[in-house]
Design a protein around this motif. Sequence first.
Motif, PDB file in Angstrom:
ATOM      1  N   VAL B 185     -37.125  48.272  -7.067  1.00 41.88           N
ATOM      2  CA  VAL B 185     -35.876  48.921  -7.477  1.00 41.88           C
ATOM      3  C   VAL B 185     -35.258  49.658  -6.288  1.00 41.88           C
ATOM      4  CG1 VAL B 185     -34.859  50.663  -9.010  1.00 41.88           C
ATOM      5  CG2 VAL B 185     -36.639  49.109  -9.878  1.00 41.88           C
ATOM      6  N   ALA B 186     -36.110  50.336  -5.510  1.00 44.42           N
ATOM      7  CA  ALA B 186     -35.620  51.052  -4.323  1.00 44.42           C
ATOM      8  C   ALA B 186     -34.978  50.100  -3.335  1.00 44.42           C
ATOM      9  CB  ALA B 186     -36.777  51.798  -3.657  1.00 44.42           C
ATOM     10  N   ALA B 187     -35.624  48.957  -3.106  1.00 46.15           N
ATOM     11  CA  ALA B 187     -35.087  47.975  -2.154  1.00 46.15           C
ATOM     12  C   ALA B 187     -33.724  47.470  -2.629  1.00 46.15           C
ATOM     13  CB  ALA B 187     -36.068  46.817  -1.990  1.00 46.15           C
ATOM     14  N   LEU B 188     -33.612  47.215  -3.929  1.00 47.68           N
ATOM     15  CA  LEU B 188     -32.339  46.721  -4.471  1.00 47.68           C
ATOM     16  C   LEU B 188     -31.246  47.787  -4.379  1.00 47.68           C
ATOM     17  CD1 LEU B 188     -33.579  44.814  -7.666  1.00 47.68           C
ATOM     18  CD2 LEU B 188     -32.704  43.794  -5.549  1.00 47.68           C
ATOM     19  N   ALA B 189     -31.618  49.049  -4.573  1.00 50.48           N
ATOM     20  CA  ALA B 189     -30.612  50.118  -4.592  1.00 50.48           C
ATOM     21  C   ALA B 189     -30.177  50.534  -3.192  1.00 50.48           C
ATOM     22  CB  ALA B 189     -31.157  51.330  -5.342  1.00 50.48           C
ATOM     23  N   TYR B 190     -31.139  50.580  -2.255  1.00 51.69           N
ATOM     24  CA  TYR B 190     -30.812  51.132  -0.942  1.00 51.69           C
ATOM     25  C   TYR B 190     -30.834  50.104   0.178  1.00 51.69           C
ATOM     26  CZ  TYR B 190     -31.857  55.301  -3.661  1.00 51.69           C
ATOM     27  OH  TYR B 190     -31.864  56.256  -4.640  1.00 51.69           O
ATOM     28  N   GLY B 191     -31.471  48.964  -0.067  1.00 56.68           N
ATOM     29  CA  GLY B 191     -31.556  47.928   0.958  1.00 56.68           C
ATOM     30  C   GLY B 191     -32.685  48.189   1.934  1.00 56.68           C
ATOM     31  N   GLU B 196     -30.902  42.972   1.154  1.00 58.94           N
ATOM     32  CA  GLU B 196     -29.644  43.715   1.195  1.00 58.94           C
ATOM     33  C   GLU B 196     -29.428  44.406  -0.150  1.00 58.94           C
ATOM     34  OE1 GLU B 196     -24.970  42.773   1.869  1.00 58.94           O
ATOM     35  OE2 GLU B 196     -26.372  41.212   2.504  1.00 58.94           O
ATOM     36  N   ARG B 197     -28.809  45.582  -0.148  1.00 57.43           N
ATOM     37  CA  ARG B 197     -28.620  46.300  -1.404  1.00 57.43           C
ATOM     38  C   ARG B 197     -27.704  45.529  -2.361  1.00 57.43           C
ATOM     39  NH1 ARG B 197     -23.877  48.719  -2.290  1.00 57.43           N
ATOM     40  NH2 ARG B 197     -24.740  50.071  -3.865  1.00 57.43           N
ATOM     41  N   VAL B 198     -27.814  45.823  -3.658  1.00 57.86           N
ATOM     42  CA  VAL B 198     -26.959  45.193  -4.668  1.00 57.86           C
ATOM     43  C   VAL B 198     -26.114  46.266  -5.351  1.00 57.86           C
ATOM     44  CG1 VAL B 198     -28.657  43.364  -5.100  1.00 57.86           C
ATOM     45  CG2 VAL B 198     -28.648  45.430  -6.547  1.00 57.86           C
ATOM     46  N   ASP B 199     -25.209  45.846  -6.232  1.00 63.81           N
ATOM     47  CA  ASP B 199     -24.335  46.787  -6.934  1.00 63.81           C
ATOM     48  C   ASP B 199     -24.855  47.163  -8.313  1.00 63.81           C
ATOM     49  OD1 ASP B 199     -22.340  46.988  -4.944  1.00 63.81           O
ATOM     50  OD2 ASP B 199     -21.608  45.011  -5.498  1.00 63.81           O
ATOM     51  N   LYS B 200     -25.723  46.321  -8.876  1.00 67.13           N
ATOM     52  CA  LYS B 200     -26.226  46.603 -10.223  1.00 67.13           C
ATOM     53  C   LYS B 200     -27.617  46.023 -10.365  1.00 67.13           C
ATOM     54  CE  LYS B 200     -25.000  46.375 -15.084  1.00 67.13           C
ATOM     55  NZ  LYS B 200     -23.843  46.501 -15.972  1.00 67.13           N
TER      56      LYS B 200
END
Lengths: 421, 421
Positions: B185-191, B196-200
């Motif tokens: 979740v951290a990787a998705l939120a912050y990259g 790379e980070r996502v928007d949702k």
Amino acid sequence: MEIEQLMEGISLKRSVESGTEEQRAAVKEILLKVRNEGDAALYELTKRFDGVDLHSLRITEKEINEALQGLSDEHLAIIREAAKNIKSFHEKQLRNSWISTDESGTMLGQKITPLDSVGVYVPGGTAAYPSSVLMNVLPAKAAGVKRIVMVTPPAKEGGISPAVLAAANIAGVTEIYSVGGAQAVAALAYGTETIERVDKIVGPGNIYVALAKREVFGDVDIDMIAGPSEIAVLADDTAIPEEVAADLLSQAEHDTRACSVLVTTSRELAEGVAAEVEKQLGELPREEIARAAIEKFGRIFVADSLEGAISAINELAPEHLEIITRDPMNVMAKIRHAGAIFLGRYSSEPVGDYFAGPNHVLPTNGTARFSSPLNVDDFQKKSSIIMYSEEAFKANSEKIAAFARLEGLEAHARAIEVRRK
Amino acid sequence: MEIEQLMEGISLKRSVESGTEEQRAAVKEILLKVRNEGDAALYELTKRFDGVDLHSLRITEKEINEALQGLSDEHLAIIREAAKNIKSFHEKQLRNSWISTDESGTMLGQKITPLDSVGVYVPGGTAAYPSSVLMNVLPAKAAGVKRIVMVTPPAKEGGISPAVLAAANIAGVTEIYSVGGAQAVAALAYGTETIERVDKIVGPGNIYVALAKREVFGDVDIDMIAGPSEIAVLADDTAIPEEVAADLLSQAEHDTRACSVLVTTSRELAEGVAAEVEKQLGELPREEIARAAIEKFGRIFVADSLEGAISAINELAPEHLEIITRDPMNVMAKIRHAGAIFLGRYSSEPVGDYFAGPNHVLPTNGTARFSSPLNVDDFQKKSSIIMYSEEAFKANSEKIAAFARLEGLEAHARAIEVRRK
């Protein structure tokens, strides 16, 4: 304002206020107290926090009528006309339930239903804005919500701003209670003897209100927690410095943390705007607030190309975007992230704040990447409809049972197979 | 199952797991670590929590092709057909941007834009469901989201469930990473360097994943936090006890906290279902789970009238509702709160879980009062469009300035007036 050359990767995100441990603990205690003690807690907390000894929570018809009489005919007419425009824009967003059928007789669809009840929080004091009442209530009304409850803290001398009461009456609020803070949020979420619970709470408030909304989320729905206001102006050499400067300042006067940004392809415009901002700042009644905001969060960027300016705007994902260029419609088509987009010289942002019809409750702090202005969808929900025909069932039941078994869910497979006997 | 007489005000709300202080602290630490250390933290945490020494995060084309070859042609064909149905149902929800014009030349509207990127969390282990991949990915795909990233924890022996990989490939996931838990979740939120980070971020997960999603909410959007599954069956004497019992058990096998409720106007059906549940329970491979759920959260209510039964259902706001009565369409019209509504004998709930097309990600625990099934709107956002004409501006500018002054916002009024010169 200093003028900077536009580089890739600009961001103007500000940290979001998330409250101290103490504030969070205070809010939890208030929520619990209202849950346990109901109305009695509301009276006690209103005395403690607002210094007001209420004799009743609900605002009467008489008080509302007095408020309407206290406003000038001119102001009432303006509020009514604004309400008409806002209502009309939001009614255009309404969707119908739908069903699609296929040859086997199967019907699939979405049933769209308004929420039963909504609570609108309206801040007291100097931040008591009738426009905010209209913008939060009318989308719920357009969605078909039957019960719309407004809560707002009483002023020190008791009572509520006449303009706010008038706006609530014009917008069609069905109940008004003189209670604010986290205790009002608790009453809306859990209910008391006098205030029945609602399904969703919307509207801005201070840090206690924001924390309380976060805390009750799940028991009820909430809107987004708004950050300080933002405006970005994307302009070429056709824009008039005096007008752009005035628009930047219209946001800056809201809050010392408001953010005003100009991105332009014209260095001449950039210089003109910088000079005009300084000049107009000195003439503003809220100069102190606006100056603090401009000094900290005001930026002017000069871009090499319109394409570069557009991509900087997409990176910012601003709450408000004004496009003042030769062909604003074509530029708009390339904007992916912005809360509200104002096109051309005559679409100054206050046109949208008060009057045109679109909502002024907008995603801030870069959340326009994934959030929308407050709209009718926020006050309706969908239920899926599935009516599988016997024919479709017989044609597909083996596949469905096989899929269930692939996931190791035998009871799912048997629920299908028991119907094949 | 005991049979109860339906009384007013039934509720089957279960407490929502909100995590311990320790769990919350652990999640915060993981988020911070990934933010600071990027990929290195992901490798380290995957070793610590999953016991797997990854040599790379991203799943390769080769691994995906091997997964496709590992599944039977029959299973692949079923997953493909389910995906086609789900895609088709969600594409019907697509809306266009719109603009309305008036005689003055003013244009107002909504620009509808897909999110740029979405992350889908897929649990590992026994809860690795290919249907969940389809249901979370395909609405994003239908919405027009270009970048869809899947994250899922590696199994102890490394690797990811072939059925999950195949479903991801069929649904059109663009990147797959072998990482789970709060760190994913951290990787998705912050990259990180690789992700790379996502928007949702959407998709179910354990308590650490749920807490992490709550924590990053605001920086990115998240879907709702789902509770244990629920089914309510509303039936009259036309329903077949064996079938109703099988449907109740199909939910009960999910989770010891799953909830299965029958509300019926027929005491005979009630008795038949109670007997059938007991009989079928003994034959289920997941008997232990299903029995615990039925004992704690299974209820059968007999209602005096169909109207009474309908109003009990509206009070429950169940995740899944089956209507098995003489005229289910007419009953459906009176249902205000339910996630998905299954009509008639052949619309057994697993039909919707896997195959028919509507989404199986649904609001639980009474939140169907204000929430919707996962749908295309969750992956698009709106921007307001305001292009005020010179004529409209001139006709309304005095009113807009007066409204601004009523709220004490002078700079707003001046932004309008500077354009009248």
